[in-house]
Design an enzyme around this catalytic site. Structure first.
Site, short mmCIF file in Angstrom:
data_model
loop_
_atom_site.label_atom_id
_atom_site.label_comp_id
_atom_site.label_asym_id
_atom_site.label_seq_id
_atom_site.Cartn_x
_atom_site.Cartn_y
_atom_site.Cartn_z
N LEU A 147 11.28 -19.82 -5.22
CA LEU A 147 10.19 -19.04 -4.62
C LEU A 147 8.90 -19.18 -5.41
CD1 LEU A 147 9.40 -16.69 -2.57
CD2 LEU A 147 9.91 -15.14 -4.45
N ASP A 181 0.83 -1.21 0.00
CA ASP A 181 0.00 0.00 0.00
C ASP A 181 0.87 1.27 0.00
OD1 ASP A 181 -2.46 1.24 -0.10
OD2 ASP A 181 -2.72 1.26 2.07
N HIS A 221 2.16 3.58 -9.10
CA HIS A 221 2.03 2.16 -9.43
C HIS A 221 3.22 1.70 -10.28
CE1 HIS A 221 -1.81 2.33 -7.56
NE2 HIS A 221 -2.42 2.99 -8.54
C1 IPE Z 1 -5.32 -2.76 -0.11
O1 IPE Z 1 -5.04 -1.43 -0.30
C2 IPE Z 1 -5.31 -3.47 -1.44
C3 IPE Z 1 -4.01 -3.55 -2.09
C4 IPE Z 1 -2.88 -3.22 -1.57
C5 IPE Z 1 -4.03 -4.11 -3.41
P1 IPE Z 1 -6.22 -0.36 -0.41
O2 IPE Z 1 -5.57 0.95 -0.62
O3 IPE Z 1 -7.23 -0.78 -1.41
O4 IPE Z 1 -6.86 -0.47 1.04
P2 IPE Z 1 -7.82 0.55 1.81
O5 IPE Z 1 -8.87 1.00 0.85
O6 IPE Z 1 -6.97 1.68 2.24
O7 IPE Z 1 -8.35 -0.23 2.97
C1 IPE Z 2 -1.64 0.25 -3.32
O1 IPE Z 2 -1.44 1.60 -3.38
C2 IPE Z 2 -1.82 -0.37 -4.67
C3 IPE Z 2 -3.22 -0.69 -5.00
C4 IPE Z 2 -4.24 -0.67 -4.18
C5 IPE Z 2 -3.48 -1.10 -6.36
P1 IPE Z 2 -2.66 2.63 -3.34
O2 IPE Z 2 -3.00 2.98 -4.75
O3 IPE Z 2 -3.76 2.14 -2.51
O4 IPE Z 2 -1.95 3.86 -2.65
P2 IPE Z 2 -2.56 4.82 -1.54
O5 IPE Z 2 -3.00 3.95 -0.40
O6 IPE Z 2 -3.70 5.53 -2.16
O7 IPE Z 2 -1.43 5.70 -1.18
MG MG Z 3 -4.16 2.31 -0.52
#
Ligand code: IPE
Ligand code: IPE
Ligand code: MG
Length: 248
Positions: free
Chosen positions: A132, A21, A38
């Site tokens: 892995l 995240d 990303h």
């Molecule tokens: C969790 O992250 C999903 C992934 C890392 C793919 P999110 O950004 O979607 O989670 P929330 O919405 O903050 O709970």
């Molecule tokens: C995690 O990063 C990746 C995905 C959920 C695809 P986020 O896109 O959720 O990044 P934040 O949490 O908004 O910073």
């Molecule tokens: Mg996120």
């Protein structure tokens, strides 16, 4: 744990699961588009796959896209799906070279064929690899997975393939998408949020949880090593007392 020479050895988790995240916040903090986060996050995936392999981790499950993430703005979802396809295509030769086997879990049929075909191609081309196991959670939801397992168990009981009276925890585990893997020993979340976000709810029953404020694009090999070092210092008691565990 002691080795033959009586020296304490640090326990390496056999299965590490990561909620990757913070990509969006990483980009926004730099005045960039979320998608740039990303793109940078893919580099971290490569790094962490390498270090997990080096350290002898057997299973690395990465939460790459949740079922709830389909509700993000279409532009971001499209860019992410495109990126997944490109990254898989580019990384497959190195995965083979490093003996990494790719698998995936989730409702992947929802993904565009551009990404899905490439993922399936990579899974086929790495199926012989014995190092892995890199397991990508894509279009994944733990509640979806458990409901799906419950439905298939019910059908199999109705069809007489299994005895309803005999359904136990092992039965449920065997109907989950992770049936062939041990449960995660260590769950890492980057980006600082203290929540699970519908990830592996059944499987993490006794996982050690490690949360770091570092955003996923900034998560280094050393940061991963530090998470494993912290894991090595934890006493996993599985409901027993500390005295009982230390006597084992
Ligand atoms: C969790 O992250 C999903 C992934 C890392 C793919 P999110 O950004 O979607 O989670 P929330 O919405 O903050 O709970
Ligand atoms: C995690 O990063 C990746 C995905 C959920 C695809 P986020 O896109 O959720 O990044 P934040 O949490 O908004 O910073
Ligand atoms: Mg996120």
């Amino acid at each position: 744990m002691m080795n033959e020479t009586g020296k304490a050895t640090r326990q390496v988790p056999s299965h590490v699961a990561i909620i990757m995240d913070g990509n969006g916040r990483w980009a926004q903090a730099r005045g960039l588009d979320r998608s740039q986060g990303h793109v940078e996050g893919v580099n971290t995936v490569r790094r962490i796959t390498e270090v997990a392999s080096e350290m002898g981790v057997k299973y690395l499950t990465l939460y790459a896209f949740s079922m709830e993430n389909w509700n993000r703005p279409k532009d971001e979802v499209d860019a992410l799906m495109h990126l997944i396809g490109i990254a898989i295509e580019r990384e497959t030769p190195d995965l083979i070279k490093n003996n990494v086997r790719l698998t995936m879990i989730g409702d992947v049929e929802r993904m565009p064929s551009e990404a899905l075909d490439r993922l399936r191609g990579c899974i086929a081309r790495t199926s012989h690899c014995t190092g892995l196991n890199l397991n990508l959670a894509l279009s994944y939801s733990a509640r979806w997975e458990i409901a799906d397992a419950a439905r298939r168990i019910a059908y199999d009981a109705l069809a007489g393939k299994i005895d309803a009276a005999e359904i136990n925890e092992a039965t449920v585990s065997s109907y989950l998408t992770t049936a062939s893997m041990p449960d995660p020993d260590l769950l890492i979340r980057t980006g600082g949020d203290l929540r699970i976000s519908n990830f592996l709810l059944w499987q993490i029953a006794y996982a050690e949880i490690y949360v770091t404020p570092t955003y996923w694009p900034d998560f280094t090999k050393d940061a991963f090593r530090e998470a494993l070092a912290q894991f090595g210092k934890r006493e996993r008691r599985f409901g027993l007392t500390g005295e009982q565990i230390r006597a084992i």
